[in-house]
Write an enzyme that holds these catalytic residues in place. Structure first.
Site, PDB file in Angstrom:
ATOM      1  N   GLY A   1       0.779  -1.236   0.000  1.00 32.65           N
ATOM      2  CA  GLY A   1       0.000   0.000   0.000  1.00 32.65           C
ATOM      3  C   GLY A   1       0.809   1.284   0.000  1.00 32.65           C
ATOM      4  N   THR A   2       2.003   1.256  -0.617  1.00 28.70           N
ATOM      5  CA  THR A   2       2.755   2.524  -0.664  1.00 28.70           C
ATOM      6  C   THR A   2       2.066   3.526  -1.596  1.00 28.70           C
ATOM      7  OG1 THR A   2       4.253   1.812  -2.433  1.00 28.70           O
ATOM      8  CG2 THR A   2       4.962   1.396  -0.167  1.00 28.70           C
ATOM      9  N   ASN A   3       1.395   3.029  -2.623  1.00 27.42           N
ATOM     10  CA  ASN A   3       0.647   3.957  -3.497  1.00 27.42           C
ATOM     11  C   ASN A   3      -0.572   4.514  -2.773  1.00 27.42           C
ATOM     12  OD1 ASN A   3       1.773   4.278  -6.339  1.00 27.42           O
ATOM     13  ND2 ASN A   3       2.009   2.073  -5.971  1.00 27.42           N
TER      14      ASN A   3
ATOM     15  N   ASN B   1      -5.856   2.744 -12.736  1.00 30.97           N
ATOM     16  CA  ASN B   1      -4.882   1.758 -12.273  1.00 30.97           C
ATOM     17  C   ASN B   1      -3.489   2.339 -12.447  1.00 30.97           C
ATOM     18  OD1 ASN B   1      -3.849  -0.872 -11.484  1.00 30.97           O
ATOM     19  ND2 ASN B   1      -3.282  -1.167 -13.631  1.00 30.97           N
TER      20      ASN B   1
ATOM     21  N   HIS C   1       0.372   1.184 -13.115  1.00 33.65           N
ATOM     22  CA  HIS C   1       1.137   0.018 -13.572  1.00 33.65           C
ATOM     23  C   HIS C   1       2.617   0.408 -13.649  1.00 33.65           C
ATOM     24  CE1 HIS C   1       1.824  -3.814 -15.500  1.00 33.65           C
ATOM     25  NE2 HIS C   1       2.650  -3.174 -16.313  1.00 33.65           N
TER      26      HIS C   1
END
Ligand code: GAR
Length: 208
Positions: free
Chosen positions: A16-18, A111, A113
């Site tokens: 969950g760093t994003n 999203n 990527h």
């Protein structure tokens, strides 16, 4: 500015760093959206702790428990409806969503990527595997992409991309870290703001 902010659900599977980058961007880069829900498909995801620390409600929805992709997607859709979600952000969410699901939120699912799409994307390219492939091919430049999600894996319209240099001696792990730090954590909040702003304006136009 008139009207409410776009209500965002972030869907996660791992560290969950994003998600953290999005939380930290609220009120700064991310002005027109607020994260009101985190959905995890993995009960052990550290992202859930990040949500708790930020006082954001989180739900764990497990395909294994529900028995099928249909039941899994139905449970997610119900939760999204309960929270009146305007925008979904897949931030390290490692499950493919069906075309039936993505149609329900057309141009409202993003999203991130970890490559320069159309390179190193599609089925089988996720997480470290992407960076392993970039190194194996001897690329000197890679990066990250934020795109809309449709029925084609990593095939929706590109919103934002940022290049990152591959350095001599890089390992998949060191490259992953640089791509996150120099690209993902920057472009994901920026793209979230762009789309939150568009949705906010669309809601305001509907009210006129
Ligand atoms: C990120 O590098 C993200 O781009 C990637 O997984 C990582 C999740 O890290 N996503 C994909 O590969 C999706 N195809 P995080 O949980 O720390 O945000």
């Amino acid at each position: 500015m008139v009207g409410r902010k776009s209500r965002i659900a972030v869907m996660v599977s791992g560290g969950g760093t994003n998600l953290q980058a999005l939380i930290d961007a609220q009120g700064k880069v991310l002005m027109d959206g607020e994260i009101v829900l985190v959905i995890a498909n993995n009960a052990k995801a550290y992202a859930i702790t990040r949500a708790k620390e930020a006082a954001i409600p989180s739900k764990v929805i497990l395909k294994k428990e529900l028995g099928s992709q249909d039941a899994f997607e139905e449970a997610i859709l119900k939760t999204l409806a309960d929270y009146q979600i305007d925008l979904i952000i897949l931030a390290g969410f490692m499950t493919i969503l069906s075309g039936d699901f993505t149609k329900r939120y057309e141009n409202r699912i993003l999203n991130v990527h970890p490559s320069l799409i159309p390179k190193y994307c599609g089925d089988g390219f996720y997480g470290l595997k992407v960076h392993e492939a970039v190194l194996a091919a001897g690329e000197s430049v890679t990066g990250a992409t934020v795109h809309y999600v449709n029925e084609i894996t990593d095939g929706g319209q590109i919103i934002m991309q940022k290049e990152v240099k591959v350095e001599p001696g890089d390992t998949p792990e060191s490259l992953q870290k640089r791509v996150m730090e120099q690209a993902e954590w920057m472009i994901l909040p920026m793209a979230a703001q762009m789309v939150s702003e568009r949705l906010r304006k669309e809601r305001e136009d509907e009210c006129i």
